[in-house]
Write a protein that holds these residues in place. Structure first.
Motif, PDB file in Angstrom:
ATOM      1  N   MET A   1       0.846  -0.925   0.154  1.00  0.00           N
ATOM      2  CA  MET A   1       0.024  -0.370  -0.610  1.00  0.00           C
ATOM      3  C   MET A   1       1.343   0.714  -0.085  1.00  0.00           C
ATOM      4  SD  MET A   1      -2.742   0.968   2.336  1.00  0.00           S
ATOM      5  CE  MET A   1      -1.353   2.192   3.444  1.00  0.00           C
ATOM      6  N   SER A   2       0.121   2.555  -0.997  1.00  0.00           N
ATOM      7  CA  SER A   2       0.934   3.380  -0.847  1.00  0.00           C
ATOM      8  C   SER A   2       0.750   4.313   0.537  1.00  0.00           C
ATOM      9  CB  SER A   2       0.682   4.037  -2.107  1.00  0.00           C
ATOM     10  OG  SER A   2       1.515   5.180  -2.628  1.00  0.00           O
ATOM     11  N   GLU A   3       1.253   5.132   1.201  1.00  0.00           N
ATOM     12  CA  GLU A   3       0.581   5.882   2.194  1.00  0.00           C
ATOM     13  C   GLU A   3       0.070   7.257   1.739  1.00  0.00           C
ATOM     14  OE1 GLU A   3       1.654   3.835   5.213  1.00  0.00           O
ATOM     15  OE2 GLU A   3       0.737   5.515   5.746  1.00  0.00           O
ATOM     16  N   CYS A   4       0.909   7.607   0.716  1.00  0.00           N
ATOM     17  CA  CYS A   4       0.384   8.842   0.178  1.00  0.00           C
ATOM     18  C   CYS A   4       0.539   9.120  -1.364  1.00  0.00           C
ATOM     19  CB  CYS A   4       1.605  10.290   1.069  1.00  0.00           C
ATOM     20  SG  CYS A   4       1.013  11.597   0.347  1.00  0.00           S
ATOM     21  N   ILE A   5      -1.099   9.446  -1.523  1.00  0.00           N
ATOM     22  CA  ILE A   5      -0.759   9.754  -2.905  1.00  0.00           C
ATOM     23  C   ILE A   5      -1.100  11.196  -3.115  1.00  0.00           C
ATOM     24  CG2 ILE A   5      -2.487   9.158  -5.391  1.00  0.00           C
ATOM     25  CD1 ILE A   5      -2.206   5.860  -4.178  1.00  0.00           C
ATOM     26  N   VAL A   6      -0.490  11.867  -3.896  1.00  0.00           N
ATOM     27  CA  VAL A   6      -0.723  13.186  -4.951  1.00  0.00           C
ATOM     28  C   VAL A   6      -1.011  13.129  -5.816  1.00  0.00           C
ATOM     29  CG1 VAL A   6       0.264  15.264  -5.189  1.00  0.00           C
ATOM     30  CG2 VAL A   6       1.769  13.915  -3.448  1.00  0.00           C
ATOM     31  N   ILE A   7      -2.128  13.533  -5.888  1.00  0.00           N
ATOM     32  CA  ILE A   7      -3.091  13.888  -7.738  1.00  0.00           C
ATOM     33  C   ILE A   7      -2.030  15.148  -8.165  1.00  0.00           C
ATOM     34  CG2 ILE A   7      -5.255  13.648  -8.613  1.00  0.00           C
ATOM     35  CD1 ILE A   7      -5.951  12.847  -5.719  1.00  0.00           C
ATOM     36  N   GLY A   8      -1.658  14.862  -9.528  1.00  0.00           N
ATOM     37  CA  GLY A   8      -1.551  15.828 -10.062  1.00  0.00           C
ATOM     38  C   GLY A   8       0.264  15.654 -10.186  1.00  0.00           C
ATOM     39  N   GLY A   9       0.552  16.215 -11.085  1.00  0.00           N
ATOM     40  CA  GLY A   9       2.206  15.987 -11.533  1.00  0.00           C
ATOM     41  C   GLY A   9       2.361  17.391 -12.305  1.00  0.00           C
ATOM     42  N   GLY A  10       1.783  18.822 -11.871  1.00  0.00           N
ATOM     43  CA  GLY A  10       2.570  19.624 -11.611  1.00  0.00           C
ATOM     44  C   GLY A  10       3.358  20.020 -10.835  1.00  0.00           C
ATOM     45  N   LEU A  11       4.091  21.524 -10.633  1.00  0.00           N
ATOM     46  CA  LEU A  11       4.878  22.056  -9.986  1.00  0.00           C
ATOM     47  C   LEU A  11       4.715  21.504  -8.099  1.00  0.00           C
ATOM     48  CD1 LEU A  11       5.714  25.663 -12.278  1.00  0.00           C
ATOM     49  CD2 LEU A  11       7.727  23.489 -11.185  1.00  0.00           C
ATOM     50  N   ILE A  12       3.087  21.805  -8.351  1.00  0.00           N
ATOM     51  CA  ILE A  12       2.955  22.074  -6.694  1.00  0.00           C
ATOM     52  C   ILE A  12       2.483  20.505  -6.415  1.00  0.00           C
ATOM     53  CG2 ILE A  12       0.382  22.277  -4.769  1.00  0.00           C
ATOM     54  CD1 ILE A  12       2.057  24.918  -6.176  1.00  0.00           C
ATOM     55  N   GLY A  13       2.477  19.178  -7.201  1.00  0.00           N
ATOM     56  CA  GLY A  13       1.982  17.896  -6.894  1.00  0.00           C
ATOM     57  C   GLY A  13       3.382  17.303  -6.354  1.00  0.00           C
ATOM     58  N   LEU A  14       4.439  18.284  -7.401  1.00  0.00           N
ATOM     59  CA  LEU A  14       5.967  16.943  -7.334  1.00  0.00           C
ATOM     60  C   LEU A  14       6.366  18.156  -6.408  1.00  0.00           C
ATOM     61  CD1 LEU A  14       6.837  17.170 -11.228  1.00  0.00           C
ATOM     62  CD2 LEU A  14       6.386  15.808 -10.141  1.00  0.00           C
ATOM     63  N   SER A  15       6.179  19.274  -5.959  1.00  0.00           N
ATOM     64  CA  SER A  15       7.262  20.046  -4.921  1.00  0.00           C
ATOM     65  C   SER A  15       6.766  18.792  -3.488  1.00  0.00           C
ATOM     66  CB  SER A  15       7.402  21.534  -4.758  1.00  0.00           C
ATOM     67  OG  SER A  15       8.030  22.009  -3.801  1.00  0.00           O
ATOM     68  N   THR A  16       5.265  19.522  -3.588  1.00  0.00           N
ATOM     69  CA  THR A  16       4.505  18.149  -2.486  1.00  0.00           C
ATOM     70  C   THR A  16       5.288  17.024  -2.331  1.00  0.00           C
ATOM     71  OG1 THR A  16       2.495  19.708  -3.030  1.00  0.00           O
ATOM     72  CG2 THR A  16       2.746  17.888  -1.212  1.00  0.00           C
ATOM     73  N   ALA A  17       5.076  16.281  -3.085  1.00  0.00           N
ATOM     74  CA  ALA A  17       5.323  14.432  -3.820  1.00  0.00           C
ATOM     75  C   ALA A  17       6.813  14.921  -2.939  1.00  0.00           C
ATOM     76  CB  ALA A  17       5.733  14.528  -4.309  1.00  0.00           C
ATOM     77  N   VAL A  29       2.079   9.855  -7.388  1.00  0.00           N
ATOM     78  CA  VAL A  29       2.276  10.844  -8.098  1.00  0.00           C
ATOM     79  C   VAL A  29       1.146   9.921  -8.699  1.00  0.00           C
ATOM     80  CG1 VAL A  29       2.680  13.308  -9.476  1.00  0.00           C
ATOM     81  CG2 VAL A  29       4.010  12.374  -7.003  1.00  0.00           C
ATOM     82  N   LEU A  30       0.228  10.958  -9.192  1.00  0.00           N
ATOM     83  CA  LEU A  30      -1.204   9.926 -10.451  1.00  0.00           C
ATOM     84  C   LEU A  30      -1.238  11.768 -10.962  1.00  0.00           C
ATOM     85  CD1 LEU A  30      -3.730   7.825  -8.559  1.00  0.00           C
ATOM     86  CD2 LEU A  30      -1.403   7.317  -9.116  1.00  0.00           C
ATOM     87  N   GLU A  31      -0.332  11.423 -12.451  1.00  0.00           N
ATOM     88  CA  GLU A  31      -0.612  11.891 -13.377  1.00  0.00           C
ATOM     89  C   GLU A  31      -1.795  11.377 -14.617  1.00  0.00           C
ATOM     90  OE1 GLU A  31      -0.983  15.166 -13.834  1.00  0.00           O
ATOM     91  OE2 GLU A  31      -1.131  14.855 -15.678  1.00  0.00           O
ATOM     92  N   ARG A  32      -2.695  12.293 -14.949  1.00  0.00           N
ATOM     93  CA  ARG A  32      -3.412  11.801 -15.634  1.00  0.00           C
ATOM     94  C   ARG A  32      -2.806  12.010 -17.539  1.00  0.00           C
ATOM     95  NH1 ARG A  32      -8.315  16.076 -15.967  1.00  0.00           N
ATOM     96  NH2 ARG A  32      -7.215  17.433 -16.747  1.00  0.00           N
ATOM     97  N   ALA A  33      -2.467  13.098 -17.545  1.00  0.00           N
ATOM     98  CA  ALA A  33      -1.427  13.320 -19.629  1.00  0.00           C
ATOM     99  C   ALA A  33      -0.023  13.031 -18.373  1.00  0.00           C
ATOM    100  CB  ALA A  33      -1.532  14.568 -19.245  1.00  0.00           C
ATOM    101  N   ARG A  34       0.759  13.820 -18.705  1.00  0.00           N
ATOM    102  CA  ARG A  34       2.190  13.556 -19.193  1.00  0.00           C
ATOM    103  C   ARG A  34       3.161  14.319 -17.874  1.00  0.00           C
ATOM    104  NH1 ARG A  34       5.976  12.602 -23.715  1.00  0.00           N
ATOM    105  NH2 ARG A  34       7.180  12.102 -21.947  1.00  0.00           N
ATOM    106  N   ILE A  35       3.673  14.368 -17.173  1.00  0.00           N
ATOM    107  CA  ILE A  35       4.145  15.254 -15.982  1.00  0.00           C
ATOM    108  C   ILE A  35       4.724  16.934 -16.608  1.00  0.00           C
ATOM    109  CG2 ILE A  35       6.450  15.669 -14.295  1.00  0.00           C
ATOM    110  CD1 ILE A  35       4.710  13.818 -13.195  1.00  0.00           C
ATOM    111  N   GLY A  36       3.526  17.679 -15.812  1.00  0.00           N
ATOM    112  CA  GLY A  36       3.660  18.850 -16.499  1.00  0.00           C
ATOM    113  C   GLY A  36       3.211  19.274 -17.465  1.00  0.00           C
TER     114      GLY A  36
END
Ligand SMILES: Cc1cc2nc3c(=O)[nH]c(=O)nc-3n(C[C@H](O)[C@H](O)[C@H](O)COP(=O)(O)OP(=O)(O)OC[C@H]3O[C@@H](n4cnc5c(N)ncnc54)[C@H](O)[C@@H]3O)c2cc1C
Length: 371
Positions: A1-17, A29-36
């Motif tokens: 199990m993954s402890e923490c999932i970040v939805i969105g691979g933009g600057l805010i999601g990546l920096s948080t992750a 990190v789950l990103e629906r398209a490609r990162i960024g």
């Protein structure tokens, strides 16, 4: 199990992750398209406090400006980060008066030292090629610039290198409670996490809807142009806003990157997710740039794009726990490039240590909870 999932691979999601990982969490990190691919690679590259509304947004950007060098030093690329300053150019007494009033309000925000007001000659000492009608300026030395695409790629590389698992093409369609965990259905399968962070940018409201929370995020699309490299015309980022009420939906910004390219923008299409490049916006940007730097008349454009800014409805960033939903957090900026450094650090503190920095208390998504 993954402890923490970040939805969105933009600057805010990546920096948080990345910051969560640096504090020892297991992160996906789950990103629906490609990162960024959302908005983060489409920004203009300004890290500006000078331009910000004198509320929590200004506090967050000031904290980010201070923390940026430390974050960049921990990445594997300097991302063309530099403290270049910014210059608001003015051509009427009314604009000057308005800028002075804004500066007085901004100085009430802790840590903001205020702009230096310049007369006609002093403006030309900094930008000799500025147009004749510019009569004054407001300069702030503390502002900076960074290459948004390089920053996204560096955060992505360093995050995955540190052990963050990143999935592209993972569109989160359903979120529901599964005992003490969150269960997510995505286009690449189901995931379970103890903690969720909604960092879906302009689409964060739709993600919040999946758990029944009304997060009012206004999309504001806008276009940008990048020129071929040209001889240096400015060190600081320069901005000119002929209509302070913003009726023309255009703020003329000129940032000359370290490689000589000019990043020229930007237009504002409130309520729109439309990322089409339009001839009208291209004309507006080029005309605006030549209005303040006559030498830019006919400048050769190398690239053009449009993106969608996520803008919380009250113009205050959203960082914190969503009330009534155990271990569900939201992170949505107003000026995401400028905020992303401190946003990731602050979100990791909120998620793992539970308490927001005092600066972030007013940024809680709880302010939107139905009373
Ligand atoms: C033309 C332009 C110029 C700008 N210039 C500046 C600037 O100079 N300085 C500045 O500070 N800001 C600037 N901005 C704003 C800045 O780019 C944004 O605030 C910032 O990129 C937002 O980052 P984010 O991570 O919140 O959103 P995004 O980068 O959009 O990331 C969110 C991600 O979530 C993904 N997503 C959405 N829904 C789902 C789902 N259901 N499942 C999985 N993934 C999902 C999206 O695909 C997206 O990649 C500019 C914006 C534009 C358009």
């Amino acid at each position: 199990m993954s402890e923490c999932i970040v939805i969105g691979g933009g600057l805010i999601g990546l920096s948080t992750a990345l910051h969560l990982r640096w504090l020892g969490a297991s992160v996906r990190v789950l990103e629906r398209a490609r990162i960024g691919d959302g908005t983060s690679t489409r920004a203009s590259g300004w890290i500006s406090a000078h331009l910000r509304t004198p509320n929590e947004l200004l506090s967050v950007v000031l904290a980010s400006l201070e923390y940026f060098p430390e974050l960049i030093a921990r990445l594997d690329d300097d991302c063309a980060f530099g403290r270049c300053g910014s210059l608001v150019v003015l051509d009427s007494d009314a604009q000057l008066e308005q800028r002075r009033l804004l500066d007085i309000e901004q100085r009430n925000v802790a840590g903001y030292g205020g702009a230096t007001f310049l007369d006609r000659r002093q403006v030309r000492d900094i930008v000799p090629g500025i147009a004749d009608h510019i009569t004054a300026g407001a300069y702030f030395a503390g502002d900076a610039q960074v290459d948004p695409g390089r920053l996204v790629r560096a955060l992505h590389r360093v995050a995955t290198g540190a052990g963050v698992i990143v999935h592209e093409g993972a569109d989160v369609s359903t979120i529901r409670r599964d005992g003490a965990d969150w269960k997510l259905e995505t286009t690449i399968g189901a995931f379970t996490a103890e903690t969720l962070v909604n960092a879906a940018g302009a689409w964060a409201g739709t993600v919040a809807e999946q758990v029944g929370f009304d997060l009012p995020i206004v999309p504001i699309a806008g276009q940008l142009l990048v020129s071929v490299p040209v001889p240096r015309i400015t060190e600081p980022c320069v901005i000119y806003q002929p209509d302070p009420r913003f009726g023309n939906r255009f703020a003329c910004g000129v940032r000359q990157a370290q490689d000589g390219r000019l990043w020229l923008g930007t237009t504002y299409r409130p309520g729109s997710y439309d990322t089409a490049i339009t001839a009208e916006d291209t004309r507006t940007i080029l005309t605006g740039a030549a209005t303040i730097f006559p030498a830019l008349s006919g400048v050769e454009v190398e690239r053009a794009w449009a993106g969608v800014r996520p803008v919380p409805a009250d113009l205050v960033p959203v960082y914190g726990a969503v009330p009534g939903l155990d271990r569900f957090y939201a992170a949505v900026p107003v000026a995401g490039l400028a905020e992303c450094a401190i946003a990731g650090k602050a979100m990791a503190d909120i998620v793992l240590r539970g308490s927001p920095a005092p600066m972030l208390e007013a940024c809680s998504p709880g302010r939107f909870a139905a009373s």
